[in-house]
Design a protein around this motif. Structure first.
Motif, PDB file in Angstrom:
ATOM      1  N   ALA A   1      31.879  36.527  36.086  1.00 39.92           N
ATOM      2  CA  ALA A   1      32.649  37.930  36.052  1.00 39.92           C
ATOM      3  C   ALA A   1      31.656  38.820  36.887  1.00 39.92           C
TER       4      ALA A   1
ATOM      5  N   SER B   1      42.437  42.787  33.160  1.00 38.75           N
ATOM      6  CA  SER B   1      41.841  41.709  34.099  1.00 38.75           C
ATOM      7  C   SER B   1      41.811  42.440  35.631  1.00 38.75           C
TER       8      SER B   1
ATOM      9  N   MET C   1      38.039  34.144  30.492  1.00 39.19           N
ATOM     10  CA  MET C   1      37.312  33.089  31.493  1.00 39.19           C
ATOM     11  C   MET C   1      36.797  31.635  30.769  1.00 39.19           C
TER      12      MET C   1
ATOM     13  N   ASN D   1      39.843  37.708  33.171  1.00 37.64           N
ATOM     14  CA  ASN D   1      38.554  38.452  33.018  1.00 37.64           C
ATOM     15  C   ASN D   1      38.722  39.620  32.453  1.00 37.64           C
TER      16      ASN D   1
END
Length: 289
Positions: A102, A116, A163, A172
């Motif tokens: 990330a 996200s 993820m 994410n």
């Protein structure tokens, strides 16, 4: 007649002097009393003003912030080093498909981590939560550490990690980086994490020297976790969407958790707010640099 007149004049003069003395005494008493009242009131107001300007919190009835603080604590200890767990998303492991990182995503330096980024569109739902951390140096009288980066992540209300977990590997959310301000503070807007089987609810974080150093996990200075008071957990999980957390929480304690079994004194957040309006949690994070 003259004798009586003289006596009357003498008596009148005496009475007038007595009245004047009484008036002067009353004036003195009045001034002295006012000075005393002003002294007490002034001291009380000054104390209240100082206290208010340095307090921090949220009114649990209205959800409004009651003040902020930028001072370092009088004493601090190094927060324990903990495992990053299997879902760090810092480029150190795979999610079964590819390396999960990330920290390489455009837009990862952000305060609101509910959505996200970088082409993913998921949004994590749940009880609103604001996380406020203050980073301090235990080697320098708990001085604030400015310009450091804190990478923070946690599971969603279903206990899934973006993820990694099935169904959200393309997302994410609930991951982000903030750089500490001049007082060592960072703030994240997120949702209250759920409780998954086998762990007390918690939040992970890593500390880096700066946001420019997050490109490699080798640069991190500290990895740790923090948790929440049991009363807060029980209250939060009465909200919609947390039914699985109620069951999972009933089967775990701090003493049986593999991270917090050795104590929570340095990893237990302070909490204000409620499940309806949301929570604000604060924690001082001590590191040695």
């Amino acid at each position: 007649m003259d004798k009586h007149t003289n006596q009357l004049e003498t008596d009148l003069h005496t009475l007038m002097q007595a009245a004047a003395s009484r008036r002067q005494m009353l004036r003195w008493m009045s001034v002295g009393g006012a000075a005393t009242l002003l002294g007490c009131g002034g001291g009380s107001d000054a104390s209240t003003a100082t206290s208010t300007s340095s307090s921090t919190g949220t009114n649990t009835n209205t959800g409004t912030t009651t003040g902020t603080t930028s001072t370092s604590p009088a004493s601090c200890s190094i927060i324990p080093e903990e495992t990053a767990g299997p879902y760090p998303g810092d480029g150190t492991n795979s999610n079964g498909i590819s390396i999960a990182n990330a920290l390489a995503l455009s837009g990862i330096v952000r305060s609101d981590i509910r959505s996200s980024i970088a082409g993913a569109s998921g949004v994590a739902a749940g009880v609103p939560l604001t996380i406020k951390l203050q980073l301090v140096n235990t080697r320098s009288s708990c001085a604030s550490l400015a310009g450091y980066a804190i990478y923070l992540w946690h599971c969603d209300r279903d206990g899934n990690y973006s993820m990694y977990s099935s169904g959200v590997t393309a997302e994410n959310y609930l991951r982000g980086v903030q750089e500490t301000d001049s007082s060592g503070n960072v703030s994240f807007t997120t949702i209250f994490p759920g409780c998954y089987a086998g762990r007390i609810p918690h939040v992970h974080f890593e500390v880096y020297p700066s946001s420019s150093k997050i490109s490699s996990a080798n640069n991190k200075l500290k990895t740790s976790q923090f948790t929440f008071p049991m009363a807060t957990l029980n209250e939060a999980y009465q909200a919609t969407g947390y039914s699985n957390s109620v069951r999972n929480l009933s089967q775990i304690t701090y003493a049986t958790d593999n991270v917090f079994s050795d104590g929570t004194s340095l990893q237990m957040v302070n909490v204000t707010g409620n499940a309806t309006l949301g929570y604000v949690v604060t924690l001082t994070v001590g590191i040695s640099v």
